[in-house]
Every structure is written in C-alpha cells, then in structure tokens.
Design a protein around this motif. Structure first.
Motif, mmCIF file in Angstrom:
data_model
loop_
_atom_site.group_PDB
_atom_site.id
_atom_site.type_symbol
_atom_site.label_atom_id
_atom_site.label_comp_id
_atom_site.label_asym_id
_atom_site.label_seq_id
_atom_site.Cartn_x
_atom_site.Cartn_y
_atom_site.Cartn_z
ATOM 1 N N ALA A 46 0.726 -1.063 0.027
ATOM 2 C CA ALA A 46 -0.082 0.177 0.009
ATOM 3 C C ALA A 46 0.738 1.190 -0.034
ATOM 4 O O ALA A 46 0.377 2.345 -0.357
ATOM 5 C CB ALA A 46 -0.909 -0.084 1.189
ATOM 6 N N SER A 47 2.038 1.165 0.318
ATOM 7 C CA SER A 47 3.021 2.288 0.507
ATOM 8 C C SER A 47 3.010 3.145 -0.606
ATOM 9 O O SER A 47 2.883 4.288 -0.527
ATOM 10 C CB SER A 47 4.246 1.957 1.118
ATOM 11 N N LEU A 48 3.619 2.536 -2.042
ATOM 12 C CA LEU A 48 3.840 3.214 -2.942
ATOM 13 C C LEU A 48 2.749 3.937 -3.343
ATOM 14 O O LEU A 48 2.480 4.890 -4.002
ATOM 15 C CB LEU A 48 4.431 2.294 -4.005
ATOM 16 N N PRO A 49 1.372 3.402 -3.894
ATOM 17 C CA PRO A 49 0.120 4.133 -4.183
ATOM 18 C C PRO A 49 -0.374 5.272 -3.207
ATOM 19 O O PRO A 49 -0.653 6.114 -3.533
ATOM 20 C CB PRO A 49 -1.009 2.949 -4.318
ATOM 21 N N LEU A 50 -0.105 4.997 -1.904
ATOM 22 C CA LEU A 50 -0.420 5.914 -0.885
ATOM 23 C C LEU A 50 0.423 7.149 -1.000
ATOM 24 O O LEU A 50 -0.025 8.264 -1.002
ATOM 25 C CB LEU A 50 -0.437 5.501 0.488
ATOM 26 N N LEU A 51 1.811 6.810 -1.280
ATOM 27 C CA LEU A 51 2.719 7.750 -1.751
ATOM 28 C C LEU A 51 2.355 8.758 -2.816
ATOM 29 O O LEU A 51 2.165 9.902 -2.765
ATOM 30 C CB LEU A 51 4.212 7.436 -1.713
ATOM 31 N N MET A 52 1.825 8.029 -3.725
ATOM 32 C CA MET A 52 1.555 8.888 -5.152
ATOM 33 C C MET A 52 0.495 9.625 -4.802
ATOM 34 O O MET A 52 -0.047 10.810 -5.286
ATOM 35 C CB MET A 52 1.266 7.984 -6.229
ATOM 36 N N LEU A 53 -0.684 9.152 -3.983
ATOM 37 C CA LEU A 53 -2.008 9.836 -3.925
ATOM 38 C C LEU A 53 -1.669 11.242 -2.983
ATOM 39 O O LEU A 53 -2.082 12.044 -3.218
ATOM 40 C CB LEU A 53 -2.930 9.006 -3.013
ATOM 41 N N GLY A 54 -0.594 10.850 -2.077
ATOM 42 C CA GLY A 54 -0.152 12.030 -1.250
ATOM 43 C C GLY A 54 0.444 13.227 -1.896
ATOM 44 O O GLY A 54 0.243 14.215 -1.713
ATOM 45 N N VAL A 55 1.593 12.944 -2.997
ATOM 46 C CA VAL A 55 2.077 13.677 -3.810
ATOM 47 C C VAL A 55 1.028 14.576 -4.720
ATOM 48 O O VAL A 55 0.726 15.742 -4.829
ATOM 49 C CB VAL A 55 3.033 13.072 -4.830
ATOM 50 N N VAL A 56 -0.304 13.771 -5.379
ATOM 51 C CA VAL A 56 -1.111 14.426 -6.044
ATOM 52 C C VAL A 56 -1.752 15.244 -5.185
ATOM 53 O O VAL A 56 -2.180 16.381 -5.590
ATOM 54 C CB VAL A 56 -1.901 13.441 -6.828
ATOM 55 N N ALA A 57 -2.421 14.956 -3.906
ATOM 56 C CA ALA A 57 -3.143 15.725 -3.057
ATOM 57 C C ALA A 57 -2.189 17.084 -2.726
ATOM 58 O O ALA A 57 -3.031 18.036 -2.559
ATOM 59 C CB ALA A 57 -3.529 15.027 -1.779
ATOM 60 N N LEU A 58 -0.973 16.901 -2.530
ATOM 61 C CA LEU A 58 -0.272 18.023 -1.970
ATOM 62 C C LEU A 58 0.038 19.005 -2.978
ATOM 63 O O LEU A 58 -0.225 20.266 -2.766
ATOM 64 C CB LEU A 58 1.324 17.603 -1.494
ATOM 65 N N VAL A 59 0.509 18.519 -3.952
ATOM 66 C CA VAL A 59 0.528 19.478 -5.257
ATOM 67 C C VAL A 59 -1.001 20.238 -5.666
ATOM 68 O O VAL A 59 -0.849 21.437 -6.020
ATOM 69 C CB VAL A 59 0.742 18.759 -6.679
ATOM 70 N N ALA A 60 -2.011 19.518 -5.498
ATOM 71 C CA ALA A 60 -3.290 20.375 -6.016
ATOM 72 C C ALA A 60 -3.545 21.189 -5.071
ATOM 73 O O ALA A 60 -3.963 22.158 -5.178
ATOM 74 C CB ALA A 60 -4.261 18.997 -6.334
ATOM 75 N N TRP A 61 -3.421 20.731 -3.489
ATOM 76 C CA TRP A 61 -3.906 21.517 -2.403
ATOM 77 C C TRP A 61 -3.158 22.912 -2.598
ATOM 78 O O TRP A 61 -3.743 23.846 -2.058
ATOM 79 C CB TRP A 61 -3.891 20.842 -1.132
ATOM 80 N N ARG A 62 -1.846 22.722 -2.732
ATOM 81 C CA ARG A 62 -1.052 24.097 -2.552
ATOM 82 C C ARG A 62 -1.071 25.046 -3.659
ATOM 83 O O ARG A 62 -0.450 26.203 -3.652
ATOM 84 C CB ARG A 62 0.610 23.574 -2.289
#
Length: 540
Positions: free
Chosen positions: A298-314
C-alpha cells in the motif's frame, strides 16, 4: 495579463556569447547553464536506446509491422477492422520506406517520440512551476520505467504521449492567454492526431474538460474559459476532423462479438480492488507488487496519492495549472479502473501516456518540499527514484535464450527447400514472419472444434491482416499437408498441452528446440520422398 514567452533558460545562449563567457573563465558552467536540457535528453535517449534490440519482436509488434506493409489506403481499410486507428501504422509505413525494417530502425520509431515526451514534460513543468521543478521532472520522466518500456516497442504508445502532452501544453498556454487563438488551433490538431492514434484519447478529453470545470467552479476569481466560444469550437473541430474515421469506428463497435471471438478484446483479466494499487506498482517498477506484505504494497500507491493531493492543494495560482496535471494523471486511471468492473480494459500500456504525468507531479512536490521540508523532499526523491531504478532493472532483464528470434534462427539454419512451417497461434505467426528467412510461407493451424466449428480468424482484429490469404495460409488438418520433402516444422507454446495433438500416425519427431515459452519440432512424414505411394509406409 500578457503571458511570458518561453523562459530564457529554456533557450540556449547564442554560441558567440557562450564563447565570450568561457573566455572569462566560466566556460563549462555557462555551457551547462545554457544547455542544461541537453543532458536530460541524452539521459532519456540512453535509457531508451539501451538494449533496444535485445528483446525479440512479439505478436503485437508483429501486427504493427504486418499492417504497415500495406499501402496507405489499405492501412485505412484494415485499421477500420482493427482495435486501433490508422495514423501510427501510416507513419510507420513511411518510416520503414526511409529507414528500412531492421529491428533498430523500427524500434527507433518509438524511441524518438519517447525522448520527445521528456522534452515536452520539461516544457510543461517549466510553464506550471519553475526551472528547478522542470529539471527534476526531466530526470524523473527520462527514467520512468513504463515510458522507457513502451518507447522500445513497435506500437503507438510513445507517439500517443507526444500528442497528449503537446495538447496539454497548448491548453496551458491558451488558459493563460485565451485571446491567443492559435493555441486552440495547436490543441485541435494535436488532439485530432491523438484520436487517430489511440481511442483512449477520449480520457484526455475528459481530463481537460474536468480541469476547466473545476477552474470554473473553484478558482478565485472565477475562471470562465470553459464558457468561451473558442473552446467549444475547438472541440467541434476535433469531432469534424475525426469524422472521416467514425464509420469505421461504428462498424468496429458493431462487430465487437467478432473481435471477442478472435481474442482481440475480452482477453483482459478481470479487476479487483487491489488492481488499482497494482497498476501503480506496475507503472513505476514493472512489477505488480502483489507478493509484497500488505503495508509495503500500500505504501507506493499511498505515496503517489499524497503527492497528487499535496500539489493540487498548495496551488493557489489564478489558473490552478497543477490541477490540470493532477486530473490528467489520475482521472484516466480511476475511470478505466471503474469501467473495468464491467468490461476489463485496465492494461498498463493503454495508460502509459497518462502515467507520464506522475513524475511531473513528483517533481513539483519535490520543488515545494525543498523550500520548507528538505528531509521529506530527500525521502520522496529516494523512494520514487528507487522505484524507478527497480523498474529499469526489471525492464533490462532480458533472457537472450528466451526469444522467438532464437528459435526462428534455428529453423532458418536447418530449413530444406520444400519444408512446411506451421504455427499453432496467430501471435506466434505474427512474430515468426518477421524473422523468417526461408522461402516458405509460415502457415497457421486452425483445426475445427470437436463440434465442427471453424477456428479460423475472422476479418476483424488481427484477423484482418491475414484474412485475404485464407486460401493459402490456414491449415485445418495436418494430414492434408502436401508431402513436399516430407518434413514439417511445428511451432507451438512450450508450457501447454500439445496444440497440434493428435499428430498423424505416420509422423515421427526428428528434432526439437525450445526458446523459453516457444518450441519448434521437426516432424518427418515417414516414407515421404522414398515411396511413390500416396500412403507412405510406417517408419521402421
């Protein structure tokens, strides 16, 4: 607000200026600063041309080559019965006419677009972020395993990436300068080319419209580019440009049952909930990761989800261009995953063009983290870079003995004029014909089912490539083969029950050779060439 032209750092310094600065003692540094994009493109080229010819041509590539041998008009007609539109095959036809059909030449036709994708990715990030993010994006995209892999196959996936990244870049320019209508012209032409290359271009349309919809609803101040007549006219123009192909597409949809009968569609495995995270692992490491412990899986998919969320949110810019990259990279994956519960189409290569956005998002996240959280930035870089390194290693793992080219070369060297060569499957046939150096036409074994139903391919899918040769290509019964030299080469899958069983009673095996999952057997029709009798005597 006037949007800037290409950043000065994206254009090389004039040679005479670079030379002048070099005289001031800063020559190498100036050259690196002026031409920093060149090392990135060289890295992309090295990754794509490394071992470019190591793996043998496989069935899908063989179908590309067989279709490209037809005239342009015939390509148009046959592609209307195939599962892909005609543009890639037409361009490949012209490429082969100029550079030949050697394996290096034909695979280069995918490698060069793959390199161009890296340049477009750098350009795109330069417009939505900054120079440092663009450099990071270039390096990460140059090494993206799924992009490297499909830049090394004679298929349309790298070319599709060029069209879609180019169209997304044109959309960025237009959103920031909606009065510059030439960007909509570029967008229209690029998206039209993409539709003529692969039907999954429709997912890019949905991503672009979704982005403009979000921009209309969420941006502050509200951005109304979605309402502009130019945008609607551009999309109407795309439909009109694609209209000549619509009759073929409609006919193809009407004959889905025949495509399923040939196995051209419907072969995709059914999806499960874990298929989505497995796809992320596959895109980044060329391994589905299903053997990993659950937390690590689960770690790699969650990492990518976090990256997408971070970039979009900021992203608080007026145009929210990071949202565009987020929708481009994630919406197609999620949509195809959801649709695949009804009709499975969740295949890595179909989504490679959209996966190109993942390293771009990671690069933007790294650039942002470097400002305030350098340890996190380093951790993200090590994790994503490590995944890419693993994927590149998996890509480069090619067993030189597990190749159909080795097997065909074995047959070529031992062939005697008049021998028959029979393949058990259309995919083996499509690979075999590329390497065949004998004067024999390889044949395709198509025995009727026990119920008497023909197993010959129909005129759709890969079958359209060989249907016109039905009278001379198909072998419904091995016993019906002419004696000739009395020697028959049977080409079949090695790890399955004998696809040619039962063999005629008077045939005896003389030799066998295996190359990975494919085997060749030399069978002798006992008595052939010795007795004039139509029924050769038994072997001693």
């Amino acid at each position: 607000m006037e949007f800037r032209r290409e950043p000065h750092w994206l254009r090389p310094v004039a040679p005479h200026l670079a030379g002048h600065r070099a005289l001031e003692g800063r020559g190498l540094l100036v050259v690196l600063r002026a031409y920093w994009l060149l090392p990135i493109l060289l890295l992309a080229a090295a990754a794509r041309f490394y071992d470019l010819t190591a793996a043998a041509i496989w069935g899908d590539e063989g179908s590309s080559l067989l279709l490209s041998q037809y005239s342009l008009g015939e390509i148009w007609a046959h592609a209307a019965h195939d599962v892909h539109p005609p543009l890639y095959f037409m361009l490949l036809h012209g490429w082969i006419a100029v550079f030949g059909d050697g394996i290096l030449a034909i695979r280069s036709f995918s490698a060069w677009p793959g390199i161009l994708c890296v340049g477009l990715g750098v350009w795109l990030v330069a417009q939505v972020a900054n120079r440092r993010a663009a450099i990071l994006a270039g390096v990460l995209l140059a090494l993206l395993p799924t992009a490297v892999r499909y830049s090394q196959e004679v298929r349309m996936y790298a070319l599709l990436g060029v069209w879609l990244l180019g169209a997304t870049l044109a959309l960025v320019y237009w959103v920031r300068q909606p009065w510059r209508r030439r960007y909509l012209v570029y967008y229209t032409l690029l998206m039209s080319a993409a539709f003529y290359t692969h039907y999954f271009t429709a997912l890019c349309v949905l991503a672009h419209w979704s982005y403009l919809g979000l921009l209309r609803l969420q941006a502050s101040p509200a951005n109304r580019t979605l309402n502009l007549p130019g945008w609607w006219l551009a999309n109407v123009a795309i439909v009109l440009l694609f209209a000549p192909w619509l009759p073929g597409l409609v006919d193809l949809v009407r004959h889905l049952d025949q495509l399923k009968a040939n196995g051209d569609v419907g072969w995709e495995p059914a999806v499960e909930l874990v298929s989505l995270p497995s796809m992320i692992w596959q895109l980044l490491t060329q391994d589905e990761g299903d053997s990993l412990p659950p937390l690590l899986f689960a770690s790699l998919p969650l990492l990518m989800l976090g990256v997408v969320a971070l970039v979009a949110w900021r992203d608080r810019s007026p145009w929210r261009l990071h949202w565009l990259l987020a929708t481009y990279s994630t919406l197609p994956l999620v949509l195809v995953f959801a649709v695949s519960f009804i009709s499975p189409v969740f295949i890595e290569r179909y989504l490679t063009a959209y996966a190109l956005g993942l390293p771009l998002l990671v690069a933007i996240a790294l650039d942002q983290l470097l400002e305030h959280a350098r340890p996190l930035a380093l951790a993200l870089l090590l994790l994503f870079g490590g995944a890419e390194a693993l994927g590149l290693k998996n890509n480069a793992t090619v067993d030189s003995n597990d190749q159909i080219s080795v097997l065909v070369d074995y047959v070529n060297q031992r062939y005697v004029a008049g021998d028959r060569i029979v393949t058990s499957d259309l995919l083996w046939y499509l690979s075999y014909v590329y390497y065949n150096r004998t004067d024999a036409q390889p044949l395709l074994y198509t025995p009727p089912t026990p119920a008497g139903v023909s197993t010959r391919p129909n005129a759709y899918g890969f079958g359209t490539l060989v249907d016109q040769q039905a009278a001379t290509l198909y072998v419904d019964s091995l016993s019906a083969l002419p004696l000739g030299t009395g020697r028959v080469w049977l080409i079949s899958t090695a790890d399955q029950p004998d696809e040619f069983a039962p063999l005629p009673a008077h045939w005896r095996q003389s030799a066998e050779f295996m190359a990975g999952n494919v085997k060749a057997r030399l069978l002798l029709m006992c008595g052939a060439g010795v007795s004039p009798s139509p029924s050769p005597p038994p072997c001693p």
